[in-house]
Design a protein around this motif. Structure first.
Motif, PDB file in Angstrom:
ATOM      1  N   ASN A   2       0.837  -1.202   0.000  1.00  0.00           N
ATOM      2  CA  ASN A   2       0.000   0.000   0.000  1.00  0.00           C
ATOM      3  C   ASN A   2       0.871   1.252   0.000  1.00  0.00           C
ATOM      4  O   ASN A   2       1.815   1.343   0.775  1.00  0.00           O
ATOM      5  N   PRO A   3       0.521   2.230  -0.838  1.00  0.00           N
ATOM      6  CA  PRO A   3       1.290   3.475  -0.826  1.00  0.00           C
ATOM      7  C   PRO A   3       1.053   4.236   0.473  1.00  0.00           C
ATOM      8  O   PRO A   3      -0.003   4.126   1.092  1.00  0.00           O
ATOM      9  N   LEU A   4       2.036   5.012   0.863  1.00  0.00           N
ATOM     10  CA  LEU A   4       1.923   5.830   2.071  1.00  0.00           C
ATOM     11  C   LEU A   4       0.969   6.990   1.810  1.00  0.00           C
ATOM     12  O   LEU A   4       0.801   7.423   0.664  1.00  0.00           O
ATOM     13  N   PRO A   5       0.354   7.533   2.865  1.00  0.00           N
ATOM     14  CA  PRO A   5      -0.573   8.658   2.675  1.00  0.00           C
ATOM     15  C   PRO A   5       0.059   9.835   1.944  1.00  0.00           C
ATOM     16  O   PRO A   5      -0.592  10.492   1.132  1.00  0.00           O
ATOM     17  N   GLY A   6       1.326  10.116   2.197  1.00  0.00           N
ATOM     18  CA  GLY A   6       1.994  11.221   1.504  1.00  0.00           C
ATOM     19  C   GLY A   6       2.099  10.969   0.007  1.00  0.00           C
ATOM     20  O   GLY A   6       1.953  11.890  -0.811  1.00  0.00           O
ATOM     21  N   ASP A   7       2.375   9.703  -0.364  1.00  0.00           N
ATOM     22  CA  ASP A   7       2.442   9.345  -1.784  1.00  0.00           C
ATOM     23  C   ASP A   7       1.073   9.503  -2.438  1.00  0.00           C
ATOM     24  O   ASP A   7       0.952  10.041  -3.538  1.00  0.00           O
ATOM     25  N   LEU A   8       0.062   9.013  -1.746  1.00  0.00           N
ATOM     26  CA  LEU A   8      -1.296   9.150  -2.264  1.00  0.00           C
ATOM     27  C   LEU A   8      -1.685  10.614  -2.399  1.00  0.00           C
ATOM     28  O   LEU A   8      -2.273  11.017  -3.393  1.00  0.00           O
ATOM     29  N   PHE A   9      -1.320  11.394  -1.377  1.00  0.00           N
ATOM     30  CA  PHE A   9      -1.675  12.810  -1.405  1.00  0.00           C
ATOM     31  C   PHE A   9      -1.081  13.487  -2.629  1.00  0.00           C
ATOM     32  O   PHE A   9      -1.778  14.221  -3.337  1.00  0.00           O
ATOM     33  N   ALA A  10       0.201  13.243  -2.890  1.00  0.00           N
ATOM     34  CA  ALA A  10       0.865  13.881  -4.032  1.00  0.00           C
ATOM     35  C   ALA A  10       0.163  13.512  -5.337  1.00  0.00           C
ATOM     36  O   ALA A  10      -0.114  14.381  -6.173  1.00  0.00           O
ATOM     37  N   LEU A  70     -10.880  16.293   2.426  1.00  0.00           N
ATOM     38  CA  LEU A  70      -9.470  15.935   2.594  1.00  0.00           C
ATOM     39  C   LEU A  70      -9.242  14.445   2.358  1.00  0.00           C
ATOM     40  O   LEU A  70      -8.236  14.052   1.758  1.00  0.00           O
ATOM     41  N   VAL A  71     -10.176  13.625   2.781  1.00  0.00           N
ATOM     42  CA  VAL A  71      -9.992  12.180   2.642  1.00  0.00           C
ATOM     43  C   VAL A  71      -9.812  11.757   1.184  1.00  0.00           C
ATOM     44  O   VAL A  71      -9.138  10.774   0.901  1.00  0.00           O
ATOM     45  N   THR A  72     -10.367  12.508   0.249  1.00  0.00           N
ATOM     46  CA  THR A  72     -10.197  12.143  -1.162  1.00  0.00           C
ATOM     47  C   THR A  72      -8.750  12.328  -1.612  1.00  0.00           C
ATOM     48  O   THR A  72      -8.339  11.717  -2.597  1.00  0.00           O
ATOM     49  N   LEU A  73      -7.996  13.147  -0.896  1.00  0.00           N
ATOM     50  CA  LEU A  73      -6.595  13.363  -1.267  1.00  0.00           C
ATOM     51  C   LEU A  73      -5.642  12.376  -0.593  1.00  0.00           C
ATOM     52  O   LEU A  73      -4.467  12.334  -0.938  1.00  0.00           O
ATOM     53  N   VAL A  74      -6.125  11.613   0.348  1.00  0.00           N
ATOM     54  CA  VAL A  74      -5.247  10.660   1.041  1.00  0.00           C
ATOM     55  C   VAL A  74      -5.735   9.218   0.929  1.00  0.00           C
ATOM     56  O   VAL A  74      -5.191   8.327   1.563  1.00  0.00           O
ATOM     57  N   SER A  75      -6.767   8.992   0.117  1.00  0.00           N
ATOM     58  CA  SER A  75      -7.306   7.640   0.001  1.00  0.00           C
ATOM     59  C   SER A  75      -7.733   7.357  -1.424  1.00  0.00           C
ATOM     60  O   SER A  75      -8.462   8.143  -2.026  1.00  0.00           O
ATOM     61  N   ASP A  76      -7.267   6.236  -1.938  1.00  0.00           N
ATOM     62  CA  ASP A  76      -7.735   5.783  -3.255  1.00  0.00           C
ATOM     63  C   ASP A  76      -9.089   5.104  -3.145  1.00  0.00           C
ATOM     64  O   ASP A  76      -9.835   5.035  -4.099  1.00  0.00           O
ATOM     65  N   SER A  77      -9.372   4.600  -1.975  1.00  0.00           N
ATOM     66  CA  SER A  77     -10.594   3.810  -1.822  1.00  0.00           C
ATOM     67  C   SER A  77     -11.759   4.617  -1.250  1.00  0.00           C
ATOM     68  O   SER A  77     -12.824   4.065  -1.011  1.00  0.00           O
ATOM     69  N   TYR A  78     -11.553   5.923  -1.034  1.00  0.00           N
ATOM     70  CA  TYR A  78     -12.606   6.734  -0.426  1.00  0.00           C
ATOM     71  C   TYR A  78     -13.910   6.647  -1.199  1.00  0.00           C
ATOM     72  O   TYR A  78     -14.968   6.435  -0.618  1.00  0.00           O
ATOM     73  N   ALA A  79     -13.842   6.807  -2.519  1.00  0.00           N
ATOM     74  CA  ALA A  79     -15.068   6.790  -3.317  1.00  0.00           C
ATOM     75  C   ALA A  79     -15.765   5.442  -3.197  1.00  0.00           C
ATOM     76  O   ALA A  79     -16.986   5.377  -3.050  1.00  0.00           O
ATOM     77  N   ARG A  80     -14.996   4.358  -3.243  1.00  0.00           N
ATOM     78  CA  ARG A  80     -15.600   3.016  -3.107  1.00  0.00           C
ATOM     79  C   ARG A  80     -16.184   2.823  -1.709  1.00  0.00           C
ATOM     80  O   ARG A  80     -17.279   2.292  -1.556  1.00  0.00           O
ATOM     81  N   GLU A  81     -15.438   3.259  -0.695  1.00  0.00           N
ATOM     82  CA  GLU A  81     -15.927   3.135   0.682  1.00  0.00           C
ATOM     83  C   GLU A  81     -17.166   3.992   0.888  1.00  0.00           C
ATOM     84  O   GLU A  81     -18.121   3.565   1.540  1.00  0.00           O
TER      85      GLU A  81
END
Length: 162
Positions: A2-10, A70-81
């Motif tokens: 899993n990518p780190l939150p910072g990687d996902l954020f970028a 904010l959660v959309t910038l740190v999670s790939d699965s936010y929309a699915r969740e």
């Protein structure tokens, strides 16, 4: 892995910025206005390239500037969740509506039974009055029951149908 939150954020910062069609400079300007400080567009470039860590206040401000949670910038699965939770809530709502309808029907049946019993009691009291007026008080409901019955029947009469 899993990518780190910072990687996902970028990655998500760039995706959302590009989705809106705004430049890094425009995002920096919007964020600076919200933060009340100066923010250079190179900061956005370095954050997106992961050569600079994003500060928490910058992450929150970036989300506001982009108009996303904010959660959309740190999670790939936010929309699915989020969709899964919406589906769960819709299913729960359907069950609650079914239960509400069952209870509404039960209330209706009980109310009809009370109305029928009350009508029978009135008929019986009327007959007792004709036969022996002195015994009518023997068939009267106690005052609390009569008050509750009167209140309920008043509610039934005043309640809109539907």
């Amino acid at each position: 892995m899993n990518p780190l939150p910072g990687d996902l954020f970028a990655r998500r910062l760039r995706q959302e910025r590009e989705r809106l069609g705004i430049s890094q400079a425009e995002l920096a300007r919007r964020m600076a206005a919200l933060l009340g400080t100066n923010l250079d567009s190179t900061a956005i470039t370095r954050i997106e390239q992961q050569t600079r860590a994003v500060r928490l206040d910058e992450a929150v401000t970036a989300a506001k500037a982009l108009g996303v949670p904010l959660v959309t910038l740190v999670s790939d699965s936010y929309a699915r969740e989020n969709e899964a939770e919406i589906q769960n809530q819709l299913a729960e709502l359907a069950l609650a509506e079914q239960e509400w309808e069952r209870q509404r029907q039960k209330i209706h049946r009980i109310t009809q039974t009370i109305q029928q019993l009350s009508a029978e009691r009135e008929s019986f009291c009327s007959h007792a009055m004709d036969v022996n007026p002195e015994t009518v008080s023997d068939y009267a409901l106690d005052p609390e029951t009569q008050a509750a019955l009167d209140a309920r029947m008043r509610d039934v009469r005043n309640k809109p149908t539907g």
